[in-house]
Design an enzyme around this catalytic site. Structure first.
Site, PDB file in Angstrom:
ATOM      1  N   ARG A 170      42.664  38.756  34.808  1.00  0.00           N
ATOM      2  CA  ARG A 170      42.916  39.824  33.836  1.00  0.00           C
ATOM      3  C   ARG A 170      42.843  39.287  32.415  1.00  0.00           C
ATOM      4  O   ARG A 170      42.841  40.051  31.456  1.00  0.00           O
ATOM      5  CB  ARG A 170      44.323  40.336  34.140  1.00  0.00           C
ATOM      6  CG  ARG A 170      44.689  41.675  33.637  1.00  0.00           C
ATOM      7  CD  ARG A 170      44.411  42.744  34.661  1.00  0.00           C
ATOM      8  NE  ARG A 170      45.435  43.752  34.734  1.00  0.00           N
ATOM      9  CZ  ARG A 170      45.754  44.396  35.842  1.00  0.00           C
ATOM     10  NH1 ARG A 170      45.151  44.124  36.968  1.00  0.00           N
ATOM     11  NH2 ARG A 170      46.646  45.335  35.822  1.00  0.00           N
TER      12      ARG A 170
ATOM     13  N   ARG B 137      53.360  56.178  41.644  1.00  0.00           N
ATOM     14  CA  ARG B 137      53.756  54.824  41.233  1.00  0.00           C
ATOM     15  C   ARG B 137      54.553  54.919  39.940  1.00  0.00           C
ATOM     16  O   ARG B 137      54.214  55.716  39.072  1.00  0.00           O
ATOM     17  CB  ARG B 137      52.502  53.968  40.995  1.00  0.00           C
ATOM     18  CG  ARG B 137      52.120  53.141  42.196  1.00  0.00           C
ATOM     19  CD  ARG B 137      50.801  52.485  42.026  1.00  0.00           C
ATOM     20  NE  ARG B 137      50.689  51.698  40.790  1.00  0.00           N
ATOM     21  CZ  ARG B 137      49.616  50.979  40.491  1.00  0.00           C
ATOM     22  NH1 ARG B 137      48.589  50.946  41.307  1.00  0.00           N
ATOM     23  NH2 ARG B 137      49.560  50.280  39.378  1.00  0.00           N
TER      24      ARG B 137
ATOM     25  N   LYS C 270      37.929  51.298  40.285  1.00  0.00           N
ATOM     26  CA  LYS C 270      37.404  50.059  40.871  1.00  0.00           C
ATOM     27  C   LYS C 270      37.986  49.809  42.263  1.00  0.00           C
ATOM     28  O   LYS C 270      37.310  49.217  43.097  1.00  0.00           O
ATOM     29  CB  LYS C 270      37.602  48.864  39.938  1.00  0.00           C
ATOM     30  CG  LYS C 270      39.020  48.538  39.588  1.00  0.00           C
ATOM     31  CD  LYS C 270      39.045  47.426  38.584  1.00  0.00           C
ATOM     32  CE  LYS C 270      40.403  47.099  38.026  1.00  0.00           C
ATOM     33  NZ  LYS C 270      41.600  47.716  38.509  1.00  0.00           N
TER      34      LYS C 270
ATOM     35  N   ARG D 119      49.748  50.547  29.368  1.00  0.00           N
ATOM     36  CA  ARG D 119      48.964  49.660  30.241  1.00  0.00           C
ATOM     37  C   ARG D 119      47.531  49.538  29.719  1.00  0.00           C
ATOM     38  O   ARG D 119      46.940  48.462  29.730  1.00  0.00           O
ATOM     39  CB  ARG D 119      48.934  50.205  31.680  1.00  0.00           C
ATOM     40  CG  ARG D 119      50.207  49.920  32.443  1.00  0.00           C
ATOM     41  CD  ARG D 119      50.311  50.764  33.678  1.00  0.00           C
ATOM     42  NE  ARG D 119      49.383  50.381  34.729  1.00  0.00           N
ATOM     43  CZ  ARG D 119      49.060  51.166  35.755  1.00  0.00           C
ATOM     44  NH1 ARG D 119      49.565  52.374  35.854  1.00  0.00           N
ATOM     45  NH2 ARG D 119      48.250  50.742  36.682  1.00  0.00           N
TER      46      ARG D 119
ATOM     47  N   ARG E 282      47.600  60.635  40.510  1.00  0.00           N
ATOM     48  CA  ARG E 282      47.482  59.796  41.705  1.00  0.00           C
ATOM     49  C   ARG E 282      48.788  59.792  42.512  1.00  0.00           C
ATOM     50  O   ARG E 282      49.864  59.719  41.943  1.00  0.00           O
ATOM     51  CB  ARG E 282      47.139  58.372  41.248  1.00  0.00           C
ATOM     52  CG  ARG E 282      46.947  57.391  42.367  1.00  0.00           C
ATOM     53  CD  ARG E 282      46.169  56.212  41.895  1.00  0.00           C
ATOM     54  NE  ARG E 282      46.935  55.317  41.018  1.00  0.00           N
ATOM     55  CZ  ARG E 282      46.511  54.106  40.678  1.00  0.00           C
ATOM     56  NH1 ARG E 282      45.359  53.663  41.100  1.00  0.00           N
ATOM     57  NH2 ARG E 282      47.236  53.350  39.897  1.00  0.00           N
TER      58      ARG E 282
END
Ligand code: AMP
Length: 221
Positions: A88, A160, A13, A171, A127
């Site tokens: 969220r 990260r 997104k 998560r 990532r």
């Protein structure tokens, strides 16, 4: 044009939000980025949020709501924005609706990007993010020319701390638990647009653009 992007971490997104932001000339506001910036610059909110972010847990509503409120009241948000990562939870969605109502505004469209668990782990664990300019890479799909170095600014590429496989699964679990009600809320409000995020990026962008254009036409008529 006030748009919300909902989707689990790794649904792409952020990438879609960047494209819409450029095309519609509205800012892309990522709650995760705002919170990480607050942690890095050492603000009071950042200090309180750090513990939750590192554990992959949701930051308490009051902290994230304050950060978002300050941001959407800035001048560059007058003609709209894309909210990415906020709201969220159902509670946050209701706070946002109330906030907008007090400003005489409302949301135009909410996108939900659905993606498989396997794709999320694949996308997130590879990532890498530039420590200087924030550019995004992926070790397999969007590699930098030199291993570990940003093509744009020569900065060091980092993973990260919450993109490690064990944190990713946690998560995801929290994400689905918290967002079920949120998605149902926007569906009931008639502004939810569901997009499958397992396919290729260009196809998803096209689908998002078509929906934005439909919403814009509705708004103008
Ligand atoms: P993200 O970059 O969207 O994956 O967010 C990274 C982390 O920031 C999350 O794991 C949460 O700890 C925190 N965070 C981001 N947005 C929110 C939100 N709307 N509510 C609570 N915590 C959030």
């Amino acid at each position: 044009m006030r748009v919300v992007f909902i989707g689990p971490p790794g649904a792409g997104k952020g990438t879609q939000a960047e494209t819409v932001s450029k095309e519609e000339k509205i800012p892309h506001i990522s709650s995760g980025n705002l919170l990480r910036e607050a942690v890095e610059t050492g603000t009071e909110t950042g200090g309180k949020a750090k513990y939750y972010i590192e554990k992959g847990l949701l930051v308490p509503d009051n902290l994230v709501v304050d950060i978002i409120k300050d941001r959407i009241l800035k001048k560059d948000c007058e003609s709209g924005y894309i909210l990415d990562g906020f709201p969220r939870t159902l509670a946050q969605a209701k706070i946002l609706d109330e906030m907008l109502k007090n400003l005489g505004k409302k949301l135009d469209v909410v996108f939900y990007f659905a993606v498989s668990k396997e794709n999320v782990v694949l996308r997130l664990s590879g990532r890498r993010i530039c420590s200087s300019c924030g550019a995004n890479y992926h070790i397999a799909f969007v590699p930098s020319l030199k291993n570990g170095i940003c093509d744009k600014c020569g900065g060091k590429l980092n993973q990260r701390s919450d993109d490690k496989p064990e944190t990713i699964l946690e998560r995801l679990r929290i994400y689905h638990e918290q967002t079920e009600d949120l998605i149902a809320y926007y569906r009931d409000n008639g502004i939810l647009k569901e997009i499958s995020s397992d396919g290729n990026i260009e196809k998803i962008t096209k689908e998002v653009n078509n929906s934005i254009n439909t919403s814009l036409q509705k708004k103008r008529s």
